[in-house]
Design a protein around this motif. Structure first.
Motif, mmCIF file in Angstrom:
data_model
loop_
_atom_site.group_PDB
_atom_site.id
_atom_site.type_symbol
_atom_site.label_atom_id
_atom_site.label_comp_id
_atom_site.label_asym_id
_atom_site.label_seq_id
_atom_site.Cartn_x
_atom_site.Cartn_y
_atom_site.Cartn_z
ATOM 1 N N PHE A 126 0.824 -1.207 0.000
ATOM 2 C CA PHE A 126 0.000 0.000 0.000
ATOM 3 C C PHE A 126 0.863 1.264 0.000
ATOM 4 O O PHE A 126 1.904 1.321 0.634
ATOM 5 N N ASP A 130 -2.982 5.229 0.779
ATOM 6 C CA ASP A 130 -3.913 4.118 0.993
ATOM 7 C C ASP A 130 -3.828 3.601 2.431
ATOM 8 O O ASP A 130 -4.831 3.224 3.029
ATOM 9 N N LYS A 133 -5.798 5.885 4.565
ATOM 10 C CA LYS A 133 -7.235 5.660 4.352
ATOM 11 C C LYS A 133 -7.706 4.438 5.123
ATOM 12 O O LYS A 133 -8.782 4.442 5.718
#
Length: 112
Positions: free
Chosen positions: A58, A62, A65
Motif C-alpha cells: 500500500f 492508501d 485511508k
C-alpha cells in the motif's frame, strides 16, 4: 481495500466460526469486548495479510485511508477507554503487518 474488507463480508477463512462463537453471540460486556478483540486480530492477521500479499504494501495514502476506516469502526463500537486500547493495539498490529510486507517485498513502492 476490497481485498481487505470483502473477506469479512464474505466470511472467508475463520470468520464464520468466529462470528458464531459464544463471545460474539453474547450480550455480556466482556464477551463483546473479547469478540471485538478476536475480530480485530483475525481481520489483521488473516485479511490484511492477504491483501498485502496480493496487492503490495500500500502507498502511504492508501495506508492512511485504511487507518481512517479502522479508526471510524473502533470509534463506533467502543467507549472512550476501550477505544483508546483498541486503537493502540490495532495500530500496532496493523503496522507490524505492513512492516512484515515490506521486509518480504524489498523494493515495494509502498515501502520507504
Amino acid at each position: 481495500m476490497p481485498a481487505f474488507n470483502n473477506r469479512l463480508v464474505d466470511k472467508v477463512g475463520k470468520w464464520k466460526d468466529l462470528l458464531d462463537s459464544p463471545e460474539c453471540k453474547g450480550e455480556v460486556f466482556l464477551s463483546r469486548q473479547r469478540c471485538s478483540s478476536m475480530m480485530a486480530s483475525t481481520h489483521i492477521a488473516q485479511d490484511l495479510t492477504f491483501a498485502l500479499t496480493q496487492h503490495g504494501c500500500f502507498s502511504d495514502d492508501d495506508w492512511n485511508k485504511l487507518f481512517d476506516q479502522i479508526d471510524a469502526c473502533i470509534e463506533d463500537k467502543f467507549d472512550f477507554f476501550s477505544e483508546s486500547v483498541a486503537s493502540f493495539l490495532t495500530e500496532s498490529w496493523r503496522n507490524d503487518a505492513r512492516a512484515a510486507c515490506c521486509d518480504a517485498r524489498a523494493g515495494d513502492p509502498g515501502c520507504r
